[in-house]
Design an enzyme around this catalytic site. Structure first.
Site, PDB file in Angstrom:
ATOM      1  N   SER A   1       0.833  -1.212   0.000  1.00 52.84           N
ATOM      2  CA  SER A   1       0.000   0.000   0.000  1.00 52.84           C
ATOM      3  C   SER A   1       0.861   1.252   0.000  1.00 52.84           C
ATOM      4  CB  SER A   1      -0.893   0.024   1.238  1.00 52.84           C
ATOM      5  OG  SER A   1      -1.745  -1.091   1.265  1.00 52.84           O
TER       6      SER A   1
HETATM    7  N1  SAH Z   1      -0.213  -5.477   4.280  1.00 54.05           N
HETATM    8  C1  SAH Z   1       0.631  -5.687   3.102  1.00 54.05           C
HETATM    9  C2  SAH Z   1      -0.089  -5.390   1.806  1.00 54.05           C
HETATM   10  C3  SAH Z   1      -0.942  -6.506   1.455  1.00 54.05           C
HETATM   11  S1  SAH Z   1      -1.649  -6.587  -0.153  1.00 54.05           S
HETATM   12  C4  SAH Z   1       1.919  -4.911   3.193  1.00 54.05           C
HETATM   13  O1  SAH Z   1       2.084  -4.128   4.137  1.00 54.05           O
HETATM   14  O2  SAH Z   1       2.768  -5.116   2.328  1.00 54.05           O
HETATM   15  C5  SAH Z   1      -2.922  -7.753   0.243  1.00 54.05           C
HETATM   16  C6  SAH Z   1      -2.438  -9.121   0.576  1.00 54.05           C
HETATM   17  O3  SAH Z   1      -3.547  -9.892   0.992  1.00 54.05           O
HETATM   18  C7  SAH Z   1      -1.809  -9.871  -0.594  1.00 54.05           C
HETATM   19  O4  SAH Z   1      -0.511 -10.250  -0.253  1.00 54.05           O
HETATM   20  C8  SAH Z   1      -2.713 -11.095  -0.753  1.00 54.05           C
HETATM   21  O5  SAH Z   1      -2.022 -12.263  -1.131  1.00 54.05           O
HETATM   22  C9  SAH Z   1      -3.294 -11.229   0.636  1.00 54.05           C
HETATM   23  N2  SAH Z   1      -4.536 -11.990   0.737  1.00 54.05           N
HETATM   24  C10 SAH Z   1      -5.597 -12.003  -0.102  1.00 54.05           C
HETATM   25  N3  SAH Z   1      -6.559 -12.826   0.352  1.00 54.05           N
HETATM   26  C11 SAH Z   1      -6.106 -13.355   1.524  1.00 54.05           C
HETATM   27  C12 SAH Z   1      -6.642 -14.290   2.469  1.00 54.05           C
HETATM   28  N4  SAH Z   1      -7.840 -14.826   2.314  1.00 54.05           N
HETATM   29  N5  SAH Z   1      -5.882 -14.601   3.539  1.00 54.05           N
HETATM   30  C13 SAH Z   1      -4.658 -14.048   3.714  1.00 54.05           C
HETATM   31  N6  SAH Z   1      -4.107 -13.174   2.859  1.00 54.05           N
HETATM   32  C14 SAH Z   1      -4.810 -12.817   1.775  1.00 54.05           C
END
Ligand code: SAH
Length: 199
Positions: free
Chosen positions: A47
């Site tokens: 993000s």
């Molecule tokens: N918080 C992260 C950004 C995450 S982007 C940072 O600081 O870098 C969103 C993430 O959610 C992605 O990596 C994706 O793989 C994950 N995601 C999507 N669905 C999910 C689920 N059901 N359980 C766990 N992670 C999930």
């Protein structure tokens, strides 16, 4: 801080001590300090810093809290939270993609923070082993708060998630009350979608 996005010294300190360059892919190090989201492996995104700041402030974190994050990604948001809640607090962050979970662990090992645990799984189901949580944050977008997560939230606890459709979401802060979840709309955002059972 000038724009009122970072409001507390704890959040400011966390942004100062957790270097975003530790979390962005090597080829993008020069972009690490631009206020934009960046692509990470698996077609996901880290993000934009402003979004991380808004979400971190919205969580109203306190020292020693227990936190669940859905969507570890690079581990950046989890590290910021881990720094603020201090060594007595704990962050459990779930990642759907096992390669990203590995990357998040590697990234986190470069930081001074050691209270973050990265798990692989479907975060929509939560992580009942460590429930209840003071705070739950989703960094991927869902249609609504996944019910298992509401069950893993402490009374008066806060859950924060971008809710809506694929291309339009509102950041919703839910506070657990005796009668249910009180919701506040914190504005429009765009996140990658939640996958799994509640995606
Ligand atoms: N918080 C992260 C950004 C995450 S982007 C940072 O600081 O870098 C969103 C993430 O959610 C992605 O990596 C994706 O793989 C994950 N995601 C999507 N669905 C999910 C689920 N059901 N359980 C766990 N992670 C999930």
């Amino acid at each position: 801080m000038r724009e009122g996005i970072i409001q507390s010294s704890a959040v400011l300190e966390a942004f100062k001590s957790i270097d975003r360059a530790w979390f962005v892919p090597e080829g993008l190090r020069e972009e690490a300090y631009f206020d934009v989201p960046l692509l990470i492996p698996g077609g996901q995104t880290i993000s934009q810093p402003t979004t991380v700041a808004i979400m971190t402030e919205a969580l109203k974190l306190e020292y020693g809290m227990k936190i669940l994050e859905v969507g570890a990604g690079t581990g950046y948001q989890a590290a910021i939270i881990g720094k603020i809640i201090g060594p007595k607090g704990r962050v459990f962050t779930i990642e759907y993609d096992s390669e990203l979970a590995k990357l998040a662990r590697e990234n986190l090992s470069k930081t001074p923070v050691s209270n973050v645990e990265v798990m692989v799984g479907d975060g929509g189901l939560g992580y009942p082993q460590e429930a209840l949580y003071d705070r739950i944050i989703l960094t991927c977008a869902a249609a609504d708060f996944p019910p298992p997560l509401l069950g893993q939230l402490k009374p008066k606890g806060v859950i924060l998630a971008p809710l809506g459709s694929r291309f339009q979401q509102w950041l919703i802060r839910g506070t657990k009350t005796k009668s249910g979840i009180a919701r506040e709309n914190l504005g429009g955002f765009l996140f990658v979608p939640l996958r799994g059972r509640y995606g």
